[in-house]
Write a protein that holds these residues in place. Structure first.
Motif, mmCIF file in Angstrom:
data_model
loop_
_atom_site.group_PDB
_atom_site.id
_atom_site.type_symbol
_atom_site.label_atom_id
_atom_site.label_comp_id
_atom_site.label_asym_id
_atom_site.label_seq_id
_atom_site.Cartn_x
_atom_site.Cartn_y
_atom_site.Cartn_z
ATOM 1 N N GLY A 55 0.834 -1.190 0.000
ATOM 2 C CA GLY A 55 0.000 0.000 0.000
ATOM 3 C C GLY A 55 0.870 1.240 0.000
ATOM 4 N N ILE A 56 0.220 2.391 0.062
ATOM 5 C CA ILE A 56 0.931 3.669 0.067
ATOM 6 C C ILE A 56 0.450 4.482 1.261
ATOM 7 C CG2 ILE A 56 1.302 5.831 -1.183
ATOM 8 C CD1 ILE A 56 1.009 4.224 -3.784
ATOM 9 N N THR A 57 1.396 4.999 2.025
ATOM 10 C CA THR A 57 1.063 5.756 3.228
ATOM 11 C C THR A 57 1.472 7.220 3.088
ATOM 12 O OG1 THR A 57 3.179 5.486 4.395
ATOM 13 C CG2 THR A 57 1.587 3.703 4.599
ATOM 14 N N PHE A 58 0.858 8.039 3.933
ATOM 15 C CA PHE A 58 1.291 9.427 4.079
ATOM 16 C C PHE A 58 1.140 9.807 5.545
ATOM 17 C CE2 PHE A 58 -3.267 9.718 3.471
ATOM 18 C CZ PHE A 58 -3.671 10.739 4.317
ATOM 19 N N THR A 59 1.865 10.824 5.961
ATOM 20 C CA THR A 59 1.763 11.337 7.328
ATOM 21 C C THR A 59 1.016 12.656 7.284
ATOM 22 O OG1 THR A 59 3.859 10.279 7.919
ATOM 23 C CG2 THR A 59 3.054 12.022 9.384
ATOM 24 N N ASN A 66 -1.263 7.371 7.700
ATOM 25 C CA ASN A 66 -2.513 6.929 7.080
ATOM 26 C C ASN A 66 -2.214 6.157 5.802
ATOM 27 O OD1 ASN A 66 -4.743 8.793 8.551
ATOM 28 N ND2 ASN A 66 -2.900 9.993 8.194
ATOM 29 N N TRP A 67 -3.068 5.186 5.517
ATOM 30 C CA TRP A 67 -2.967 4.456 4.253
ATOM 31 C C TRP A 67 -3.916 5.074 3.243
ATOM 32 C CZ3 TRP A 67 0.731 0.894 3.511
ATOM 33 C CH2 TRP A 67 1.303 0.297 4.634
ATOM 34 N N LEU A 68 -3.469 5.212 2.013
ATOM 35 C CA LEU A 68 -4.381 5.611 0.946
ATOM 36 C C LEU A 68 -5.402 4.491 0.749
ATOM 37 C CD1 LEU A 68 -2.068 7.124 -1.844
ATOM 38 C CD2 LEU A 68 -3.273 8.323 -0.009
ATOM 39 N N ASP A 76 -8.455 13.034 -2.552
ATOM 40 C CA ASP A 76 -9.585 13.121 -1.624
ATOM 41 C C ASP A 76 -9.165 12.824 -0.186
ATOM 42 O OD1 ASP A 76 -11.351 13.866 -3.547
ATOM 43 O OD2 ASP A 76 -12.363 11.932 -3.719
ATOM 44 N N HIS A 77 -7.925 12.398 0.016
ATOM 45 C CA HIS A 77 -7.427 12.124 1.363
ATOM 46 C C HIS A 77 -6.979 13.425 2.037
ATOM 47 C CE1 HIS A 77 -7.167 8.193 -0.627
ATOM 48 N NE2 HIS A 77 -7.203 7.656 0.578
ATOM 49 N N ASP A 78 -6.871 13.385 3.360
ATOM 50 C CA ASP A 78 -6.418 14.555 4.124
ATOM 51 C C ASP A 78 -4.897 14.655 4.065
ATOM 52 O OD1 ASP A 78 -8.909 15.557 5.005
ATOM 53 O OD2 ASP A 78 -9.024 13.944 6.480
ATOM 54 N N LEU A 79 -4.393 14.937 2.885
ATOM 55 C CA LEU A 79 -2.948 15.036 2.690
ATOM 56 C C LEU A 79 -2.418 16.269 3.407
ATOM 57 C CD1 LEU A 79 -2.879 14.179 -1.131
ATOM 58 C CD2 LEU A 79 -2.340 12.640 0.771
ATOM 59 N N PRO A 80 -1.149 16.250 3.822
ATOM 60 C CA PRO A 80 -0.593 17.412 4.532
ATOM 61 C C PRO A 80 -0.656 18.667 3.670
ATOM 62 C CG PRO A 80 1.140 15.857 3.909
ATOM 63 C CD PRO A 80 -0.157 15.171 3.669
ATOM 64 N N LEU A 88 4.881 10.517 -0.020
ATOM 65 C CA LEU A 88 4.158 9.258 0.131
ATOM 66 C C LEU A 88 5.179 8.134 0.266
ATOM 67 C CD1 LEU A 88 1.592 9.787 -2.788
ATOM 68 C CD2 LEU A 88 1.205 10.271 -0.363
ATOM 69 N N HIS A 89 4.790 7.064 0.955
ATOM 70 C CA HIS A 89 5.696 5.929 1.142
ATOM 71 C C HIS A 89 5.035 4.640 0.671
ATOM 72 C CE1 HIS A 89 8.827 7.953 3.593
ATOM 73 N NE2 HIS A 89 7.826 8.734 3.949
ATOM 74 N N PHE A 90 5.725 3.914 -0.177
ATOM 75 C CA PHE A 90 5.296 2.588 -0.615
ATOM 76 C C PHE A 90 5.811 1.583 0.411
ATOM 77 C CE2 PHE A 90 6.505 -1.292 -3.029
ATOM 78 C CZ PHE A 90 5.240 -1.682 -3.457
ATOM 79 N N ALA A 91 4.924 0.744 0.962
ATOM 80 C CA ALA A 91 5.330 -0.160 2.043
ATOM 81 C C ALA A 91 4.438 -1.395 2.075
ATOM 82 C CB ALA A 91 5.247 0.570 3.388
ATOM 83 N N VAL A 92 4.880 -2.385 2.857
ATOM 84 C CA VAL A 92 4.052 -3.575 3.091
ATOM 85 C C VAL A 92 2.877 -3.166 3.974
ATOM 86 C CG1 VAL A 92 3.947 -5.868 4.143
ATOM 87 C CG2 VAL A 92 5.991 -5.169 2.866
ATOM 88 N N ARG A 93 1.670 -3.493 3.532
ATOM 89 C CA ARG A 93 0.474 -3.202 4.321
ATOM 90 C C ARG A 93 -0.102 -4.465 4.956
ATOM 91 N NH1 ARG A 93 -4.963 0.228 2.497
ATOM 92 N NH2 ARG A 93 -5.874 0.289 4.596
ATOM 93 N N PHE A 94 -0.129 -5.543 4.186
ATOM 94 C CA PHE A 94 -0.684 -6.801 4.681
ATOM 95 C C PHE A 94 0.443 -7.826 4.781
ATOM 96 C CE2 PHE A 94 -4.226 -4.725 2.412
ATOM 97 C CZ PHE A 94 -5.052 -4.514 3.508
ATOM 98 N N TYR A 95 0.633 -8.340 5.979
ATOM 99 C CA TYR A 95 1.749 -9.227 6.241
ATOM 100 C C TYR A 95 1.358 -10.682 6.019
ATOM 101 C CZ TYR A 95 4.447 -5.302 7.942
ATOM 102 O OH TYR A 95 5.140 -4.125 8.012
#
Length: 232
Positions: A55-59, A66-68, A76-80, A88-95
């Motif tokens: 997934g992709i996250t933002f602070t 938060n995850w997109l 539409d997200h509450d981006l900073p 934005l950060h690409f990361a593991v969301r589901f392990y």
């Protein structure tokens, strides 16, 4: 969720996606772009087939991660709201219980990079002795067999090996390097792939692997709770 403001809703918004291999993807996110489409775009840079784990996250502006949401438009997200590109950060969301269940070596590589980053940032609780073992495996994966203590020390200063907490718990960086090198000498002959597998076996057994902690303020008290990621 709130919609973006001003011209970004018609002209798009500059974003910088931080990838797990330290590359950064610069792009102009158009107003109608869905989060799912952005994830597809990022996944294409790795030729990633098993993208359902990621997934992709933002602070946001209050420091909350938060995850997109894939079925929502990115903007539409509450981006900073601070100026400059949105990070934005690409990361593991589901392990997953073990990387042995993954089908593609690219996915395994990304799970390893994600775990290494989480350990280094202190997002996974790891005791010092385990940190030193993991640091040795980071060395073996990146540099191969031990050639000299001098080279190992130099490499440990540039590789993501020691969380800040570990460095604070011990008298010096040199002490931590010595302990990591002790373990490094014991794993001579390990291939890069074997080092990755051993690293992941250790991390997967840690209680806080796959768990992310959030600080939540309720009235005048701050509570900390954790959100256990879904294990597929």
């Amino acid at each position: 969720m709130s919609r973006g403001h001003g011209s970004e809703m018609t002209e798009g918004r500059h974003c910088q996606v931080h990838l797990l291999d330290d590359r950064r993807l610069e792009l102009l996110v158009q107003p109608k772009l869905l989060s799912r489409e952005l994830l597809d775009l990022v996944a294409s840079h790795f030729n990633l087939k098993e993208k359902e784990y990621f997934g992709i996250t933002f602070t946001d502006d209050i420091g909350q991660q938060n995850w997109l949401q894939l079925d929502h438009r990115v903007l539409d997200h509450d981006l900073p709201k601070k100026p400059g590109p949105t990070i934005l950060h690409f990361a593991v969301r589901f392990y997953i219980e073990s990387i042995a269940f993954l089908k593609d070596k690219t996915t395994v590589e990304l799970f390893f990079l994600n775990a290494k980053s989480c350990v280094h940032k202190g997002q996974i609780e790891v005791d010092s002795e385990t940190v030193f073992k993991l640091a040795a495996l980071v060395l073996q994966e990146a540099k191969g067999d031990h050639t000299s203590d001098e080279n190992a020390r130099k490499d440990l200063k540039t590789l993501p090996a020691f969380p800040t907490k570990t460095l604070q718990e011990h008298p010096s960086l040199a002490y931590c390097e010595d302990r990591a090198i002790e373990h490094y000498l014991k794993i001579r002959g390990l291939t890069r792939g074997q080092a990755v597998v051993q690293y992941m076996k250790i991390v997967e057994a840690l209680p806080t692997y796959g768990v992310h902690y959030y600080a939540v303020k309720v009235n005048t008290f701050t509570w900390q709770f954790h959100n256990a990621h879904v294990f597929l």
